[in-house]
Scaffold this motif. Structure first.
Motif, PDB file in Angstrom:
ATOM      1  N   UNK B  35      23.087  38.765  85.723  1.00  0.00           N
ATOM      2  CA  UNK B  35      22.795  40.071  85.608  1.00  0.00           C
ATOM      3  C   UNK B  35      23.824  40.841  84.615  1.00  0.00           C
ATOM      4  N   UNK B  95      23.766  36.319  91.478  1.00  0.00           N
ATOM      5  CA  UNK B  95      23.174  35.894  92.635  1.00  0.00           C
ATOM      6  C   UNK B  95      22.969  34.546  93.089  1.00  0.00           C
ATOM      7  N   UNK B 102      21.492  36.862 100.209  1.00  0.00           N
ATOM      8  CA  UNK B 102      20.664  37.574  99.182  1.00  0.00           C
ATOM      9  C   UNK B 102      21.525  38.663  98.519  1.00  0.00           C
ATOM     10  N   UNK B 103      22.900  38.286  98.609  1.00  0.00           N
ATOM     11  CA  UNK B 103      23.763  39.283  98.003  1.00  0.00           C
ATOM     12  C   UNK B 103      24.080  39.230  96.565  1.00  0.00           C
ATOM     13  N   UNK B 104      24.373  39.840  95.773  1.00  0.00           N
ATOM     14  CA  UNK B 104      24.743  40.013  94.472  1.00  0.00           C
ATOM     15  C   UNK B 104      26.284  40.159  94.376  1.00  0.00           C
ATOM     16  N   UNK B 105      27.119  39.494  93.597  1.00  0.00           N
ATOM     17  CA  UNK B 105      28.428  39.665  93.377  1.00  0.00           C
ATOM     18  C   UNK B 105      28.801  40.204  91.933  1.00  0.00           C
ATOM     19  N   UNK B 106      29.765  40.951  91.969  1.00  0.00           N
ATOM     20  CA  UNK B 106      30.153  41.461  90.477  1.00  0.00           C
ATOM     21  C   UNK B 106      31.524  41.236  90.161  1.00  0.00           C
ATOM     22  N   UNK B 107      31.639  41.283  89.030  1.00  0.00           N
ATOM     23  CA  UNK B 107      33.021  41.241  88.258  1.00  0.00           C
ATOM     24  C   UNK B 107      33.734  42.614  88.444  1.00  0.00           C
TER      25      UNK B 107
END
Lengths: 114, 116
Positions: B35, B95, B102-107
Motif C-alpha cells: 500500500x 500486510x 491482520x496488521x499492516x506495517x509501515x515505513x
C-alpha cells in the motif's frame, strides 16, 4: 458517511498523569487498529480489535497501555501513568475490506508528555 | 528487522513533473499486499493505491502508479504530473496475509515537496 474520528486532536500532559484517547471507527467496520508514530520514525502497530475482541496486541509497549472497545463500536486507549517516551501521534484506523485490508485512518491524536 | 524501508526522508519535485518515491520490503510470505498512504498537513492518512503480490500488472489509480518489482522486493510509487497539493508525507506499507496476522506495517515515510 462519517470517517474515522479521534478525540482529542492534541493532548499535553505531565509525566505520571493519565490520558485517554478515543476513536470512533466507520460504522460497520469490524476491524479497528491503533498505531503510533514517534517523530521521524515509522508508524508502529499497537493493537487490533475485531469487534470487541483483541485480535493482536503484540505491539503494545507495556502494561501502562490499556485498550478497550466497548460493544464493538468506539475504542479507547488509556496511558497510565504516562512517560516521556509515550509522546507521539496516535492513529486509529478501521477496515472492512477482507481482501486487501485497506485502512481508513483518523487524523490522529498528538500526545505530548512533559 | 525493518520490513519496510523508505530511504528518502525528503524529496523535491517541480510542479507538473513526475516523481518516484522508493520503497523496499522484506517478507517470506508469498501472499502479501502493498500500500501507499498519503498524509497531508491536516494529519489524516489517505489510502492511495494497493498492489497484491499475485497481481500480474502494476496497480494504477489516476496519477498514481505502483512500480512493482517482485524479485527485487520493491514497490515504488510514481506520481505523474505533480501538483502543489501532492506536497505531503507518503508512507509505504505491507500486510502479510499468512504470517502477519491482520496488521499492516509501515515505513518511516518520505516527505514530498512540490515546487511551483
Amino acid at each position: 458517511e462519517a470517517g474515522v474520528t479521534q478525540f482529542p486532536s492534541h493532548s499535553v500532559i505531565e509525566k505520571g498523569q493519565t490520558v485517554t484517547l478515543r476513536c470512533d471507527p466507520i460504522s460497520g467496520h469490524d476491524n479497528l487498529y491503533w498505531y503510533r508514530r514517534v517523530m521521524g520514525k515509522e508508524i508502529k502497530f499497537l493493537l487490533h480489535f475485531v469487534k470487541e475482541s483483541k485480535q493482536d496486541e503484540s505491539g503494545m509497549p507495556n502494561n501502562r497501555f490499556l485498550a478497550e472497545r466497548t460493544g464493538g463500536t468506539y475504542s479507547t486507549l488509556k496511558v497510565q501513568p504516562a512517560e516521556l517516551e509515550d509522546s507521539g501521534v496516535y492513529f486509529c484506523a478501521s477496515s472492512q475490506d477482507g481482501r486487501t485490508g485497506k485502512l481508513f485512518f483518523g487524523s490522529g491524536t498528538q500526545l505530548s508528555v512533559l | 528487522a525493518q520490513k519496510i524501508t523508505q530511504t528518502q526522508p525528503g524529496m523535491f519535485v517541480q510542479e507538473k513533473e513526475a516523481v518516484t518515491l522508493d520503497c523496499t520490503y522484506d517478507t517470506s510470505d508469498p501472499s502479501y499486499g502493498l500500500f501507499w498512504y498519503k498524509q497531508p498537513s491536516s494529519g489524516e492518512m489517505i489510502f492511495l493505491i494497493y498492489q497484491g503480490s499475485y497481481d500480474q500488472q502494476n496497480a494504477t489509480e489516476g496519477r498514481y502508479s505502483l512500480n512493482f518489482q517482485k524479485a527485487r522486493k520493491s514497490a515504488n510509487l510514481v506520481i505523474s504530473a505533480s501538483q502543489l497539493g501532492d506536497s505531503a508525507m507518503y508512507f509505504c506499507a505491507m500486510r502479510e496475509v499468512n504470517t502477519g496476522g491482520f496488521k499492516t506495517i509501515f515505513g518511516a515515510g518520505t516527505r514530498l515537496f512540490v515546487k511551483a
